[in-house]
Scaffold this active site. Structure first.
Site, PDB file in Angstrom:
ATOM      1  N   ASP A  14       1.303  -0.875   0.014  1.00  0.00           N
ATOM      2  CA  ASP A  14       0.051   0.328  -0.093  1.00  0.00           C
ATOM      3  C   ASP A  14       0.775   1.223   0.030  1.00  0.00           C
ATOM      4  OD1 ASP A  14      -1.934   1.962   0.421  1.00  0.00           O
ATOM      5  OD2 ASP A  14      -2.055   2.110   2.808  1.00  0.00           O
ATOM      6  N   ASP A  16       0.204   5.301   1.529  1.00  0.00           N
ATOM      7  CA  ASP A  16      -0.055   6.579   2.433  1.00  0.00           C
ATOM      8  C   ASP A  16      -0.008   4.972   3.766  1.00  0.00           C
ATOM      9  OD1 ASP A  16      -1.217   8.620   1.028  1.00  0.00           O
ATOM     10  OD2 ASP A  16      -1.281   7.248  -0.229  1.00  0.00           O
ATOM     11  N   ASP A 173      -1.938  -0.983   5.596  1.00  0.00           N
ATOM     12  CA  ASP A 173      -2.203  -0.397   7.409  1.00  0.00           C
ATOM     13  C   ASP A 173      -3.672  -0.233   7.537  1.00  0.00           C
ATOM     14  OD1 ASP A 173      -2.112   1.779   5.449  1.00  0.00           O
ATOM     15  OD2 ASP A 173      -2.215   3.222   7.264  1.00  0.00           O
TER      16      ASP A 173
END
Length: 221
Positions: A14, A16, A173
């Site tokens: 991922d 960000d 996240d």
């Protein structure tokens, strides 16, 4: 019993909250929009763990119940325009990411990025970081007809890297990252150092591995 994980033949990340700490620039854009509408600004501690949710999540946390009084699409356009103008003022890669990516390159393990960030913003942001030079594939939120938590972007990225999904790891996240990885039959890794607050209960996401810093991945390579 400790779960034995297969060594990855490819790794997907991922963006960000996993590779890049973009929260302050996203928060700055949010606060600019709030100021234009004479609303109180948000503190870092308030918006940090919402940063992975993009413009919608940030506007919701910033405007709260008053959001219903505004044209949300107009607010989103203002937010994205401001963010585009100052996309990489305070953004940095998380500590340890450079070392992790260098190790993947050294071991000839291909890696790439699958993000829900719009393509035009992704393409604007990534060139600011030399450590991404050997990225094999970038799939953004609007690259395909579906985005995370759908597994399609992950499966497509693995196909481009010519690696079976079962031999690929995905690190993120947010719960949607882990849901997508599980659905794609990839080894799922939670980046606990990212935008995860206690309210997110990442321990309930059924991931294969949880890491508190990027360097924790090195022992699995």
């Amino acid at each position: 019993m400790l779960k034995v994980l297969p060594k990855p033949k490819g790794v997907l990340f991922d963006l960000d909250g996993t590779l890049l700490d973009t929260a302050r620039d996203l928060g700055n854009a949010l606060n600019w929009v709030l100021q234009q509408h004479e609303m109180p600004v948000c503190e870092f501690d308030v918006y940090r763990n919402i940063a992975s949710d993009g413009s919608q999540g940030l506007l919701e946390i910033g405007f709260g119940e008053k959001l219903a009084e505004f044209d949300v699409e107009a607010l989103r356009a203002l937010f994205l325009d401001r963010y585009e103008q100052e996309i990489c003022i305070d953004t940095v890669s998380f500590d340890g990411i450079k070392e992790l990516l260098a190790r993947l390159d050294e071991d000839n393990i291909p890696w790439g990025i699958v993000t829900n960030k719009p393509q035009w913003l992704t393409e604007l942001l990534l060139p600011n970081f030399d450590e991404f030079a050997n990225c094999q594939v970038v799939i953004s939120g609007d690259t395909l007809a579906k985005r995370k938590p759908d597994p399609l972007p992950l499966i497509h990225a693995a196909k481009i890297m010519q690696i079976a999904p079962s031999e690929c790891w995905y690190i993120g996240d947010a719960k949607r990252d882990i849901d997508a990885a599980i659905a794609a039959n990839m080894t799922s890794v939670v980046a606990n150092y990212g935008y995860i607050g206690p309210e997110h209960r990442s321990d309930t996401w059924n991931a294969d591995l949880y890491i508190d810093q990027p360097q924790a991945m090195l022992k699995h390579l």
